[in-house]
Design a protein around this motif. Structure first.
Motif, short mmCIF file in Angstrom:
data_model
loop_
_atom_site.label_atom_id
_atom_site.label_comp_id
_atom_site.label_asym_id
_atom_site.label_seq_id
_atom_site.Cartn_x
_atom_site.Cartn_y
_atom_site.Cartn_z
N THR A 1 0.83 -1.22 0.00
CA THR A 1 0.00 0.00 0.00
C THR A 1 0.86 1.26 0.00
O THR A 1 0.41 2.31 -0.40
CB THR A 1 -0.93 0.06 1.24
OG1 THR A 1 -0.14 -0.17 2.40
CG2 THR A 1 -2.04 -0.93 1.16
N ALA A 2 2.11 1.15 0.46
CA ALA A 2 2.96 2.32 0.56
C ALA A 2 3.67 2.64 -0.76
O ALA A 2 4.26 3.70 -0.92
CB ALA A 2 3.99 2.13 1.68
N GLN A 3 3.60 1.71 -1.71
CA GLN A 3 4.34 1.92 -2.96
C GLN A 3 3.58 2.78 -3.96
O GLN A 3 2.40 2.56 -4.18
CB GLN A 3 4.59 0.57 -3.64
CG GLN A 3 5.55 -0.33 -2.92
CD GLN A 3 5.59 -1.66 -3.66
OE1 GLN A 3 5.76 -1.68 -4.87
NE2 GLN A 3 5.39 -2.73 -2.93
N PRO A 4 4.30 3.70 -4.63
CA PRO A 4 3.63 4.50 -5.66
C PRO A 4 3.58 3.75 -6.99
O PRO A 4 4.13 4.20 -7.98
CB PRO A 4 4.52 5.75 -5.73
CG PRO A 4 5.87 5.27 -5.34
CD PRO A 4 5.70 4.10 -4.41
N ALA B 1 -11.15 1.37 -3.66
CA ALA B 1 -11.62 1.22 -2.28
C ALA B 1 -10.41 0.89 -1.42
O ALA B 1 -9.69 -0.06 -1.70
CB ALA B 1 -12.64 0.09 -2.20
N VAL B 2 -10.16 1.73 -0.42
CA VAL B 2 -9.05 1.47 0.49
C VAL B 2 -9.58 1.49 1.91
O VAL B 2 -10.31 2.39 2.28
CB VAL B 2 -7.93 2.53 0.34
CG1 VAL B 2 -6.77 2.21 1.29
CG2 VAL B 2 -7.42 2.58 -1.10
N GLU B 3 -9.27 0.44 2.67
CA GLU B 3 -9.75 0.41 4.06
C GLU B 3 -8.75 -0.29 4.96
O GLU B 3 -7.77 -0.86 4.49
CB GLU B 3 -11.09 -0.32 4.12
CG GLU B 3 -12.14 0.52 3.43
CD GLU B 3 -13.52 0.00 3.63
OE1 GLU B 3 -13.92 -0.17 4.79
OE2 GLU B 3 -14.19 -0.24 2.62
N THR B 4 -9.04 -0.21 6.25
CA THR B 4 -8.18 -0.89 7.21
C THR B 4 -8.91 -2.13 7.72
O THR B 4 -10.03 -2.05 8.17
CB THR B 4 -7.87 0.05 8.38
OG1 THR B 4 -7.32 1.24 7.84
CG2 THR B 4 -6.86 -0.58 9.34
N LEU B 5 -8.27 -3.27 7.56
CA LEU B 5 -8.84 -4.54 8.03
C LEU B 5 -7.93 -5.10 9.09
O LEU B 5 -6.77 -5.38 8.81
CB LEU B 5 -8.84 -5.55 6.89
CG LEU B 5 -10.03 -5.70 5.98
CD1 LEU B 5 -9.85 -6.94 5.14
CD2 LEU B 5 -11.32 -5.76 6.73
N GLY B 6 -8.43 -5.24 10.30
CA GLY B 6 -7.60 -5.78 11.37
C GLY B 6 -6.29 -5.02 11.51
O GLY B 6 -5.23 -5.62 11.65
N GLY B 7 -6.36 -3.69 11.42
CA GLY B 7 -5.18 -2.87 11.63
C GLY B 7 -4.24 -2.81 10.43
O GLY B 7 -3.19 -2.20 10.48
N ARG B 8 -4.63 -3.45 9.32
CA ARG B 8 -3.77 -3.50 8.15
C ARG B 8 -4.50 -2.87 6.97
O ARG B 8 -5.67 -3.17 6.75
CB ARG B 8 -3.48 -4.97 7.86
CG ARG B 8 -2.25 -5.22 7.08
CD ARG B 8 -1.87 -6.68 7.24
NE ARG B 8 -1.19 -7.11 6.04
CZ ARG B 8 -1.33 -8.31 5.49
NH1 ARG B 8 -2.11 -9.20 6.04
NH2 ARG B 8 -0.67 -8.62 4.40
N GLN B 9 -3.77 -2.02 6.25
CA GLN B 9 -4.42 -1.37 5.11
C GLN B 9 -4.57 -2.33 3.94
O GLN B 9 -3.64 -3.05 3.60
CB GLN B 9 -3.60 -0.17 4.67
CG GLN B 9 -4.18 1.15 5.16
CD GLN B 9 -3.89 2.26 4.19
OE1 GLN B 9 -2.91 2.23 3.48
NE2 GLN B 9 -4.75 3.24 4.18
N VAL B 10 -5.74 -2.33 3.36
CA VAL B 10 -5.94 -3.11 2.15
C VAL B 10 -6.71 -2.26 1.15
O VAL B 10 -7.44 -1.36 1.53
CB VAL B 10 -6.74 -4.41 2.41
CG1 VAL B 10 -6.00 -5.33 3.34
CG2 VAL B 10 -8.11 -4.10 2.92
N GLY B 11 -6.52 -2.55 -0.09
CA GLY B 11 -7.24 -1.77 -1.08
C GLY B 11 -7.46 -2.53 -2.35
O GLY B 11 -6.80 -3.54 -2.63
#
Ligand code: ATP
Ligand code: MG
Length: 327
Positions: free
Chosen positions: A264-267, A286-296
């Motif tokens: 998620t941090a990569q451009p 769609a980008v969200e946090t699942l269990g403290g981890r970003q997913v998109g």
């Protein structure tokens, strides 16, 4: 913690038979919140009723906390059921009993003294944030408060497993959130394993570690949310993170990109554009946090056919992204 193997439940119905469960294998791990979704009639309630044997399966087996429920005698089953709490959609509280008396109800057959029962009820009402309502009657409570009583009652036997059938579907969104948060807190504080049934994807997304999708009495997909997101073609992942129905541009290739964790941090979009000199159009995201981890998830369109985009697609996959060609 909960395992069902080839579970079947057949109901007789006017000359023919309905297979409400048609070979369900479910595996819920100790300490997780596991959500089951599916359309109406998929067999979700039947499944949860078979897990505590409120309903006898036609065949197959159910084991909870290492005990094979289908093999127990009626007395052993009664005993074991105490380690399985159940929360209902319509609360099922007794109107003529106070809140505390409702919570004490399951303790009345356990041989605890009246004082011990009252102390336990106080402790549980405190845990669900209703200490001040012990003497109230159900009719004097809001829906969310009633469900908190339902949850306190389900915890009276110090269960290891909590089953919940649409516990929030009679509640408004704000109250739903607070009840889900309570279930999540209890899961963490008490190490409680939670199996919940819902028809709302938001419920899955906000509290579940794992999920299963049921259709026609079968589990058609299951896994941890992170596994589902990584699985190509996952229907649950698509429903958890809908990207809409973005139409492909004429002569272009549509890609669904799923990324989580470090990716998620990569451009990667700008790198792709620069490295291969392609114009990337973003169709949905769609980008969200699942269990403290970003997913998109991202739906992008690249000009040209699939064959012309094999190299950029390979590049994205090398970056640890999951890429599916949508069109
Ligand atoms: N006691 C019963 N007798 C006969 N058929 C039943 C019985 N209970 C459930 N069924 C049938 O079994 C199938 C599964 O029902 P179930 O209640 O498990 O679905 P569900 O997934 O919980 O649906 P919903 O989302 O509407 O609650 C349905 O076709 C239903 O009509
Ligand atoms: Mg149901």
């Amino acid at each position: 913690m909960i395992t069902t193997s080839d579970l079947r439940k057949v109901y007789p119905a006017q000359g023919r038979e309905i297979a409400a469960l048609d070979g369900v294998d479910l595996h819920v791990r100790q300490g997780e919140v596991y959500g089951v979704v599916g359309t109406s009639g998929a067999g979700k309630s039947t499944l949860i009723r078979c897990v505590n044997l409120l309903e006898r399966p036609t065949s197959g087996s159910v084991s909870v906390d290492g005990r094979e429920l289908t093999a127990l005698s009626p007395a052993e089953l009664r005993e074991t059921r105490r380690s399985i709490g159940m929360v209902f959609q319509h609360f099922n509280l007794l109107a003529r009993r106070t809140v505390a008396e409702n919570v004490e109800l399951p303790l009345e057959i356990t041989g605890l003294s009246r004082r011990q029962r009252a102390a336990k009820a106080r402790e549980l009402l405190d845990l669900v944030g209703l200490a001040d309502k012990a003497k109230a009657y159900p009719a004097q409570l809001s829906g969310g408060q009633k469900q908190r009583v339902g949850i306190a009652r389900a915890l009276a036997g110090d269960p290891k497993v909590l089953l919940s059938d649409e516990a929030t579907s009679a509640l408004d969104p704000e109250t739903t959130r607070s009840i889900l948060q309570l279930l999540r807190d209890l899961n963490r504080q008490l190490g409680l394993t939670v199996l919940l049934i819902t028809h709302e994807m938001d419920v899955i997304k906000s509290v579940c570690d794992s999920a299963a999708l049921m259709r026609g009495g079968r589990v058609v997909e299951s896994g941890t949310l992170h596994e589902l997101l990584e699985r190509p073609g996952s229907e649950l992942a698509r429903e958890l993170f809908p990207l809409g129905e973005g139409e492909p541009l004429q002569g272009s290739t549509l890609l669904d990109i799923t990324f989580q964790g470090e990716a998620t941090a990569q451009p990667f979009i700008s790198q792709l554009a620069r490295t291969y000199n392609v114009d990337v159009s973003i169709i949905g995201a769609a980008v969200e946090t699942l269990g403290g981890r970003q997913v998109g998830r991202l739906r992008v369109s690249l000009p040209g056919s699939f064959d012309e985009n094999v190299v950029p697609i390979g590049y994205l996959r090398e970056q640890g992204l999951q890429v599916e060609v949508a069109a």
